[in-house]
Design an enzyme around this catalytic site. Structure first.
Site, mmCIF file in Angstrom:
data_model
loop_
_atom_site.group_PDB
_atom_site.id
_atom_site.type_symbol
_atom_site.label_atom_id
_atom_site.label_comp_id
_atom_site.label_asym_id
_atom_site.label_seq_id
_atom_site.Cartn_x
_atom_site.Cartn_y
_atom_site.Cartn_z
ATOM 1 N N HIS A 43 1.149 4.911 -2.238
ATOM 2 C CA HIS A 43 0.887 5.983 -3.416
ATOM 3 C C HIS A 43 2.037 6.594 -3.832
ATOM 4 C CE1 HIS A 43 -3.392 5.579 -2.291
ATOM 5 N NE2 HIS A 43 -2.910 5.444 -0.970
ATOM 6 N N HIS A 52 -9.538 0.989 -1.210
ATOM 7 C CA HIS A 52 -9.360 1.675 0.157
ATOM 8 C C HIS A 52 -10.816 1.694 0.750
ATOM 9 C CE1 HIS A 52 -5.715 3.470 -1.182
ATOM 10 N NE2 HIS A 52 -5.618 4.101 -0.124
ATOM 11 N N ASP A 93 2.015 4.118 2.973
ATOM 12 C CA ASP A 93 0.893 4.766 2.181
ATOM 13 C C ASP A 93 1.498 6.026 1.557
ATOM 14 O OD1 ASP A 93 -1.693 5.467 1.847
ATOM 15 O OD2 ASP A 93 -2.467 5.985 3.647
ATOM 16 N N HIS A 121 0.922 -1.177 -0.122
ATOM 17 C CA HIS A 121 0.058 -0.155 0.191
ATOM 18 C C HIS A 121 0.924 1.369 -0.108
ATOM 19 C CE1 HIS A 121 -3.808 2.083 2.008
ATOM 20 N NE2 HIS A 121 -3.155 3.052 1.213
ATOM 21 N N GLU A 151 -11.319 3.152 6.279
ATOM 22 C CA GLU A 151 -10.363 4.186 6.710
ATOM 23 C C GLU A 151 -11.025 5.100 7.734
ATOM 24 O OE1 GLU A 151 -8.227 6.455 3.863
ATOM 25 O OE2 GLU A 151 -6.393 7.068 5.277
HETATM 26 N N1 HPA Z 1 -6.586 7.163 1.786
HETATM 27 C C1 HPA Z 1 -7.489 7.755 0.593
HETATM 28 N N2 HPA Z 1 -6.914 8.253 -0.559
HETATM 29 C C2 HPA Z 1 -5.488 8.252 -0.544
HETATM 30 C C3 HPA Z 1 -4.747 7.930 0.678
HETATM 31 C C4 HPA Z 1 -5.281 7.300 1.877
HETATM 32 O O1 HPA Z 1 -4.621 7.015 2.772
HETATM 33 N N3 HPA Z 1 -3.273 8.262 0.292
HETATM 34 C C5 HPA Z 1 -3.490 8.774 -1.109
HETATM 35 N N4 HPA Z 1 -4.717 8.714 -1.344
HETATM 36 ZN ZN ZN Z 2 -3.808 4.865 0.653
#
Ligand code: HPA
Ligand code: ZN
Length: 335
Positions: free
Chosen positions: A16, A194, A275, A14, A197
Site C-alpha cells: 500500500h 484482501h 504490505d 502487495h 486476513e
Molecule cells: N489489510 C487491510 N487493509 C489495509 C491493509 C491490510 O493489511 N493495509 C492497508 N490497508
Molecule cells: Zn494489505
C-alpha cells in the site's frame, strides 16, 4: 543467506503506497503543507506503531495519510518507495493506492494519480523498475462510494491495471462489493481483494465466487478449509503473504508459527510482500530475511517465492519471461 536474499531479483505484489509513508517524510510533508500531526517527533510516531489488530493500525494509517495534499506529495511518497525497491533488487512492483482516503478530504483523483504515475515513470527511467497500479476500494465505506471512485478513475483507466479491496475486513465481506467489482471487470480492471486476513475462510470463498478475483491478498485463513485450499490450487491463484504485517497485526503470534512453509508444502502459490513497510518494521527484503530465519527456509524455497512473485504478477508475458530468466541465471550462479 542475507546476501542471497538482498541480491535476489524479485517482485512485490502487495504494497500500500500510503503504508510506505516513513515518519521522516511524513514530518517533511506535514511541515510543507502546514498541517499539524499529533506527534512531536519521529520517536513518538514509532512508539505509536503498536497494534493489537487491523483496526488499531488502520486508525493511525489513515491519520498519517491526511498530510498528503499536492501532486508533489504523492510523487515524493511514491518515488521514495521506488528508490527503496531499487536498493532491494525489487525489479517489479504492483502498487495499491486508496483514492478514497484522499478524495474524501477534497484531494482530486487527478492529483493523486498524477503524482504516483510521474514517480512510476521516473523510476522506470532511472532504475529500470516496472510497476503497475491496483486501485483499492475501502471496504468500510459503501458500495455506492466505491462506484463513485470507479467513475472518477475512468479517465485514467489506462494507467490502472487492477481493482482491489482493503481496510476493515470483519463485517465488510466481499459480497458487499459484488456489483462494483462486476462493473470494474467490465471496464477492463483485473480484480484482486484482501480476504482471510482477519476474516474467516468464508470471506475467501466470497472473494473467489462472487468477485472472481485473480489473486488473493493475505488469504492466511484458507488453511481453515481443505476444500478451499484445493480450489485455490486448482484455479492457480497466488496468495500475497506479508509475514511482518501478520505478526504486527497479530494475525500470526510469531514468525516461527507462520504458516508460510506449510502453504508452500501444500502446493499453494505463495509470495512474500511488505504490505505497509513503514508501519510493520521492514521492507520486502526484511520480510524475506526474517521469515527465512524463523522457518529455516532453503535457497530453493526462496527461489520458489521469488519465482512466484514474477509468475503471478500481472506483467505481460515477454517482460515476465525476461525477469524469470534473470532470476534463474541468478539462482544457478548462487545456489
Ligand atoms: N489489510 C487491510 N487493509 C489495509 C491493509 C491490510 O493489511 N493495509 C492497508 N490497508
Ligand atoms: Zn494489505
Amino acid at each position: 543467506m542475507k546476501n542471497f536474499i538482498e541480491n535476489l531479483p524479485k517482485a512485490e505484489l502487495h504494497l500500500h503506497i500510503e503504508g510506505s509513508f516513513e515518519p521522516e517524510l511524513m514530518f517533511k510533508i506535514a511541515k510543507r503543507n502546514a498541517i499539524k500531526i499529533p506527534f512531536n517527533s519521529i520517536k513518538e510516531i514509532q512508539d505509536a506503531y503498536q497494534f493489537n489488530c487491523l483496526q488499531d493500525f488502520l486508525d493511525i494509517y489513515y491519520q498519517g495519510a491526511q498530510v498528503l495534499i499536492t501532486e508533489q506529495d504523492f510523487y515524493d511518497l511514491t518515488f521514495s518507495y521506488l528508490k527503496k525497491c531499487d536498493a532491494q533488487n525489487v525489479r517489479h512492483t504492483e502498487i495499491m493506492f486508496d483514492p478514497q482516503t484522499h478524495t474524501e478530504r477534497g484531494v482530486k483523483f487527478a492529483t493523486v494519480i498524477a503524482g504516483i504515475t510521474k514517480a512510476q515513470k521516473d523510476a522506470k527511467i532511472q532504475f529500470g523498475i516496472t510497476s503497475l497500479l491496483i486501485m483499492s476500494y475501502l471496504r468500510h465505506l459503501s458500495e455506492k462510494d466505491a462506484f463513485k471512485t470507479l467513475e472518477e478513475s475512468l479517465p485514467y483507466k489506462n494507467q490502472i491495471t487492477c481493482v482491489g479491496l482493503d481496510s476493515s475486513e470483519k463485517g465488510n465481506p466481499p459480497s458487499k462489493f459484488k456489483n462494483v467489482f462486476k462493473k470494474s471487470v467490465e471496464v477492463g480492471y483485473i480484480p484482486v481483494a484482501h480476504a482471510g486476513e482477519e476474516g474467516n475462510a468464508g470471506y475467501i470463498w466470497e472473494a473467489l465466487d462472487i468477485l472472481n478475483i485473480k489473486r488473493i491478498d493475505h488469504g492466511n485463513n484458507c488453511l481453515q478449509d481443505t476444500t478451499l485450499i484445493k480450489k485455490i490450487i486448482k484455479q492457480d491463484l497466488a496468495l500475497t503473504i506479508c509475514p511482518l504485517s501478520n505478526t504486527a497485526l497479530q494475525v500470526v503470534k510469531n514468525l516461527k508459527e507462520h504458516p508460510l512453509k506449510k502453504m508452500l508444502d501444500l502446493g499453494l502459490k505463495v509470495t512474500i510482500n511488505s504490505d505497509d513497510p513503514a508501519f510493520f518494521g521492514g521492507q520486502v527484503n526484511q520480510n524475506y530475511i526474517e521469515i527465512q530465519k524463523a522457518l529455516n527456509l532453503t535457497k530453493e524455497d526462496l527461489y520458489t517465492l521469488a519465482k512466484n512473485s514474477f509468475q503471478y504478477s500481472f506483467l505481460d508475458k515477454i517482460t515476465k519471461e525476461k525477469y524469470l530468466n534473470e532470476l534463474e541465471t541468478y539462482y544457478k550462479k548462487n545456489k
